[in-house]
Design a protein around this motif. Structure first.
Motif, short mmCIF file in Angstrom:
data_model
loop_
_atom_site.label_atom_id
_atom_site.label_comp_id
_atom_site.label_asym_id
_atom_site.label_seq_id
_atom_site.Cartn_x
_atom_site.Cartn_y
_atom_site.Cartn_z
N TYR A 1 0.83 -1.20 0.00
CA TYR A 1 0.00 0.00 0.00
C TYR A 1 0.86 1.25 0.00
N PRO A 2 0.67 2.22 -0.79
CA PRO A 2 -0.29 2.32 -1.89
C PRO A 2 0.21 1.64 -3.15
N ARG A 3 1.47 1.23 -3.17
CA ARG A 3 2.03 0.48 -4.29
C ARG A 3 3.05 -0.50 -3.73
N LEU A 4 3.43 -1.48 -4.50
CA LEU A 4 4.36 -2.51 -4.03
C LEU A 4 5.76 -1.94 -3.88
N LYS A 5 6.37 -2.14 -2.70
CA LYS A 5 7.74 -1.69 -2.46
C LYS A 5 8.41 -2.57 -1.43
N THR A 6 9.70 -2.74 -1.55
CA THR A 6 10.48 -3.56 -0.63
C THR A 6 10.68 -2.81 0.68
N ARG A 7 10.54 -3.54 1.79
CA ARG A 7 10.71 -2.95 3.12
C ARG A 7 11.44 -3.93 4.04
N ARG A 8 12.16 -3.39 5.03
CA ARG A 8 12.73 -4.18 6.11
C ARG A 8 11.72 -4.19 7.26
N PRO A 9 11.75 -5.19 8.12
CA PRO A 9 10.79 -5.26 9.22
C PRO A 9 10.85 -4.08 10.18
N ASP A 10 12.01 -3.41 10.29
CA ASP A 10 12.16 -2.31 11.25
C ASP A 10 11.87 -0.93 10.66
N GLN A 11 11.48 -0.85 9.39
CA GLN A 11 11.14 0.42 8.76
C GLN A 11 9.70 0.78 9.07
N THR A 12 9.33 2.02 8.76
CA THR A 12 7.95 2.46 8.90
C THR A 12 7.66 3.56 7.88
N CYS A 13 6.39 3.89 7.69
CA CYS A 13 6.01 4.96 6.78
C CYS A 13 4.71 5.59 7.27
N GLU A 14 4.25 6.63 6.54
CA GLU A 14 3.04 7.35 6.95
C GLU A 14 1.77 6.54 6.74
N ASN A 15 1.84 5.42 6.02
CA ASN A 15 0.66 4.58 5.77
C ASN A 15 0.53 3.42 6.76
N TRP A 16 1.32 3.44 7.83
CA TRP A 16 1.31 2.34 8.80
C TRP A 16 -0.06 2.22 9.45
N ARG A 17 -0.53 0.96 9.56
CA ARG A 17 -1.79 0.66 10.24
C ARG A 17 -1.62 -0.65 10.99
N ALA A 18 -2.03 -0.69 12.23
CA ALA A 18 -1.84 -1.86 13.10
C ALA A 18 -2.57 -3.08 12.59
N LYS A 19 -1.94 -4.26 12.75
CA LYS A 19 -2.60 -5.51 12.43
C LYS A 19 -3.66 -5.77 13.49
N GLU A 20 -4.76 -6.33 13.07
CA GLU A 20 -5.82 -6.67 14.03
C GLU A 20 -5.49 -8.01 14.67
N GLU A 21 -5.67 -8.10 15.97
CA GLU A 21 -5.43 -9.34 16.69
C GLU A 21 -6.56 -10.32 16.40
N PRO A 22 -6.23 -11.61 16.19
CA PRO A 22 -7.29 -12.60 15.97
C PRO A 22 -8.19 -12.73 17.20
N VAL A 23 -9.47 -12.88 16.96
CA VAL A 23 -10.46 -12.99 18.04
C VAL A 23 -10.81 -14.46 18.21
N SER A 24 -10.86 -14.90 19.45
CA SER A 24 -11.24 -16.28 19.76
C SER A 24 -12.70 -16.52 19.43
N PRO A 25 -13.04 -17.67 18.82
CA PRO A 25 -14.44 -17.94 18.47
C PRO A 25 -15.33 -18.25 19.67
N CYS A 26 -14.78 -18.43 20.84
CA CYS A 26 -15.58 -18.77 22.03
C CYS A 26 -16.19 -17.56 22.68
#
Length: 66
Positions: free
Chosen positions: A41-66
């Motif tokens: 997002y917004p286009r394909l680009k190579t990144r290292r795990p420790d980089q960041t950008c202005e388009n950063w959005r947190a991953k949603e944590e999986p919710v337990s089905p119970c």
């Protein structure tokens, strides 16, 4: 959870972003985590795990089905 997600838990870096996809390398005995990935997002680009950008959005944590 990858070792980078454990290392950078709670920080606004690419490995914790919803747009980041980790790359893996194949060996004879299985796969291992590489120190790179890509952002789709917004286009394909190579990144290292420790980089960041202005388009950063947190991953949603999986919710337990119970």
């Amino acid at each position: 959870m990858t070792r980078y997600q454990e290392l950078y838990a709670g920080k606004k870096v690419c490995c914790n972003c919803v747009h980041y996809f980790q790359h893996y390398g194949k060996r004879k005995w299985g796969y291992h985590v590489l120190n790179c990935g890509h952002c789709c997002y917004p286009r394909l680009k190579t990144r290292r795990p420790d980089q960041t950008c202005e388009n950063w959005r947190a991953k949603e944590e999986p919710v337990s089905p119970c």
